[in-house]
Motif scaffolding. Structure first.
Motif, PDB file in Angstrom:
ATOM      1  N   PRO A   2      13.560  64.476  97.054  1.00 33.64           N
ATOM      2  CA  PRO A   2      13.795  63.981  95.536  1.00 33.64           C
ATOM      3  C   PRO A   2      12.615  63.014  95.261  1.00 33.64           C
ATOM      4  O   PRO A   2      12.686  62.372  94.082  1.00 33.64           O
ATOM      5  CB  PRO A   2      15.098  63.354  95.503  1.00 33.64           C
ATOM      6  N   GLY A  30      13.395  65.281  90.584  1.00 36.33           N
ATOM      7  CA  GLY A  30      13.918  64.739  91.672  1.00 36.33           C
ATOM      8  C   GLY A  30      15.027  63.347  91.548  1.00 36.33           C
ATOM      9  O   GLY A  30      15.915  63.459  90.547  1.00 36.33           O
ATOM     10  N   ALA A  31      14.325  62.169  91.859  1.00 35.93           N
ATOM     11  CA  ALA A  31      15.076  61.042  91.628  1.00 35.93           C
ATOM     12  C   ALA A  31      14.962  60.214  90.395  1.00 35.93           C
ATOM     13  O   ALA A  31      15.276  59.358  89.800  1.00 35.93           O
ATOM     14  CB  ALA A  31      14.586  59.920  92.869  1.00 35.93           C
ATOM     15  N   GLU A  51      15.421  70.808  86.489  1.00 38.71           N
ATOM     16  CA  GLU A  51      15.891  70.550  87.917  1.00 38.71           C
ATOM     17  C   GLU A  51      16.807  71.609  88.290  1.00 38.71           C
ATOM     18  O   GLU A  51      17.989  71.807  87.884  1.00 38.71           O
ATOM     19  CB  GLU A  51      16.533  68.952  88.051  1.00 38.71           C
ATOM     20  N   ASP A  53      18.436  71.398  91.318  1.00 37.57           N
ATOM     21  CA  ASP A  53      19.539  70.771  92.367  1.00 37.57           C
ATOM     22  C   ASP A  53      20.500  70.039  91.644  1.00 37.57           C
ATOM     23  O   ASP A  53      20.387  68.840  91.094  1.00 37.57           O
ATOM     24  CB  ASP A  53      18.811  70.039  93.631  1.00 37.57           C
ATOM     25  N   THR A  55      23.105  68.528  92.630  1.00 39.23           N
ATOM     26  CA  THR A  55      23.349  67.181  93.408  1.00 39.23           C
ATOM     27  C   THR A  55      22.457  66.028  92.967  1.00 39.23           C
ATOM     28  O   THR A  55      22.572  64.861  92.871  1.00 39.23           O
ATOM     29  CB  THR A  55      23.535  67.386  94.893  1.00 39.23           C
ATOM     30  N   TYR A  56      21.204  66.394  92.793  1.00 40.69           N
ATOM     31  CA  TYR A  56      20.327  65.413  92.394  1.00 40.69           C
ATOM     32  C   TYR A  56      20.578  65.134  90.896  1.00 40.69           C
ATOM     33  O   TYR A  56      20.243  63.882  90.792  1.00 40.69           O
ATOM     34  CB  TYR A  56      18.634  66.043  92.408  1.00 40.69           C
ATOM     35  N   TYR A  59      23.712  62.633  91.352  1.00 38.77           N
ATOM     36  CA  TYR A  59      23.587  61.530  92.300  1.00 38.77           C
ATOM     37  C   TYR A  59      22.481  60.512  91.733  1.00 38.77           C
ATOM     38  O   TYR A  59      22.633  59.381  91.801  1.00 38.77           O
ATOM     39  CB  TYR A  59      22.888  61.961  93.880  1.00 38.77           C
ATOM     40  N   PHE A  60      21.475  61.194  91.168  1.00 34.40           N
ATOM     41  CA  PHE A  60      20.386  60.181  90.493  1.00 34.40           C
ATOM     42  C   PHE A  60      20.688  59.949  89.070  1.00 34.40           C
ATOM     43  O   PHE A  60      19.799  59.224  88.423  1.00 34.40           O
ATOM     44  CB  PHE A  60      18.888  60.768  90.841  1.00 34.40           C
ATOM     45  N   GLU A 136      13.323  72.613  98.884  1.00 36.40           N
ATOM     46  CA  GLU A 136      12.414  71.484  99.291  1.00 36.40           C
ATOM     47  C   GLU A 136      11.358  72.008 100.356  1.00 36.40           C
ATOM     48  O   GLU A 136      10.483  71.287 100.544  1.00 36.40           O
ATOM     49  CB  GLU A 136      13.242  70.480  99.839  1.00 36.40           C
TER      50      GLU A 136
END
Length: 190
Positions: A2, A30-31, A51, A53, A55-56, A59-60, A136
């Motif tokens: 990310p 990503g982030a 995006e 993902d 979880t990205y 999480y971000f 990825e």
């Protein structure tokens, strides 16, 4: 991963400061580095991200950076969006995750729909799945010659390239169809 190389961050921020844009599309954020960069430069801009993902996204906290975050794979995200436009598209360390044919298709789609497209891609950087994330893995190799057909300005620094493509919306030689009316920026995403 990310995260992406910072070798062109100053160049990209300078580009964002010198190009008056109101709508941005960040592919594979990503982030959220480019989203945060855009917010610093242009706090009132309309910014969308695509995006793949979940979880990205959580999480971000991407939904706190972008006006809209579409959860989709870039390879298919635009199939039903014929009227999508954006002033600036950022593809930061993402195009190498696509098959070469998918990346070329993506650039061909975007060239009609933006003023500028900035592509950052690593050179000879080997990467497979990362932390059990198959998306990825690197699936294609990109070199300056791959952007020649788009008339891109390409820089290479520290095994990373930055290609700046001028889209048809900023091209004075571009011709527009009969009764052309530019759709709302980011139509279909926001």
């Amino acid at each position: 991963m990310p995260y992406s190389s910072d070798v062109f961050d100053a160049d990209i921020e300078a580009f964002l400061r010198t190009h008056d844009a109101q709508s941005y599309l960040d592919l594979g954020p990503g982030a959220g580095k480019y989203g945060r960069m855009i917010r610093r430069v242009n706090p009132d801009a309309l910014i969308a991200a695509v995006e793949c993902d979940d979880t990205y996204i959580s999480y971000f906290e991407l939904e706190g950076i972008y006006d809209v975050v579409a959860r989709a794979r870039i390879e298919t995200a635009f199939d039903a969006l014929p009227d999508l436009t954006a002033d600036v598209v950022l593809i930061g360390d993402v195009i190498e995750h696509l098959k070469k044919s998918e990346g070329i298709d993506l650039l061909n789609y975007l060239i009609y729909r933006c003023h500028y497209c900035l592509v950052v891609a690593p050179q000879k950087y080997v990467q497979y799945s990362w932390r059990e994330r198959a998306a990825e893995a690197h699936r294609s190799v990109w070199a300056p010659r791959d952007f020649e057909a788009f008339g891109a300005e390409v820089q290479v620094r520290s095994s990373t390239l930055l290609a700046t493509l001028t889209g048809y919306l900023a091209d004075p030689e571009a011709e527009f169809g009969y009764d052309f009316v530019r759709p709302e920026p980011l139509a279909g995403l926001v």
